[in-house]
Design an enzyme around this catalytic site. Structure first.
Site: not given
Length: 230
Positions: A122, A183, A210
């Site tokens: 991320s 996601d 995610h």
């Protein structure tokens, strides 16, 4: 009969996501460590910036430090310099904290390295792309990563970060880009925007959200990517 010498494990520096820390990211990648335990050693570090507890969980609960973590949630930079918060979609002219984060990585590499590769998740994956850019511009002699794994990565929307994406040629460092088709925090289209920055990006997609995927179905892709560096 002669014994077979197993190659030494690859040492990979792990860069967590926003509102995580080294402890929580280690917990969340337990399945990946188990999947690759014979081949890699994952080394975790924490971002230098504490995320204010009153701030908005801009990247969702999936990224928060777990209840078993002793550390506070941390981040690599803030897109809102006043609120000290971060949103991957926020357009901003300037950010807060990136230089300190690069310095933190530099110190970790010096103290705990060398590392064969770097893995980011991320916001951490967005940082990894920046580190790769710095490395290929020979601006950070401490960085000598041979490969990069970017999970749910994205291009920063901050104007001052666009310098990382303006190389005259794609980055030559081998890269594996991993993202989930469902996601909702970093949609796969945002992760795909990183692909043209790399010369020969490999892609691993999964049907989930995610997180760092580590099912048996993903083992072959990870291992085939990593085996050339052993």
């Amino acid at each position: 009969m002669a014994s077979v010498t197993r190659p030494a494990p690859l040492r990979i520096l792990c860069i967590h996501g926003y509102r995580q820390n080294s402890g929580s990211f280690r917990e969340k990648t337990g399945a990946l460590r188990k999947l690759l335990k014979k081949h890699v050693e994952l080394v975790y570090m924490s971002a230098p910036h504490r995320v204010p507890q009153t701030g908005d969980a801009a990247q969702g609960k999936e990224n928060e430090a777990g209840p078993g973590s002793d550390e506070a949630p941390r981040g690599w930079w803030f897109s809102d310099t006043q609120a000290r918060s971060f949103d991957a979609r926020q357009q901003c002219q300037a950010s807060l904290g990136l230089e300190e984060s690069v310095e933190a990585v530099r110190t970790t590499v010096k103290d705990l390295g060398p590392f064969h590769g770097v893995l980011g998740f991320s916001q951490g994956a967005a940082l990894v792309a920046m580190l790769c850019s710095l490395q290929e511009q020979s601006l950070e002699p401490q960085f000598q990563f041979r490969f990069a794994i970017l999970v749910a990565g994205f291009r920063s929307a901050c104007s001052e970060h666009q310098r990382f994406y303006g190389a005259p040629a794609p980055l030559a460092i081998p890269s594996l880009h991993v993202f989930g088709q469902e996601d909702q925090v970093i949609p796969d289209r945002m992760s795909r925007e990183l692909l043209p920055l790399f010369q020969e990006p490999q892609v691993l997609t999964h049907p989930g959200g995610h997180f760092v995927p580590a099912a048996s179905a993903h083992r072959q892709t990870y291992q085939e990517f990593l085996k050339r560096f052993q």
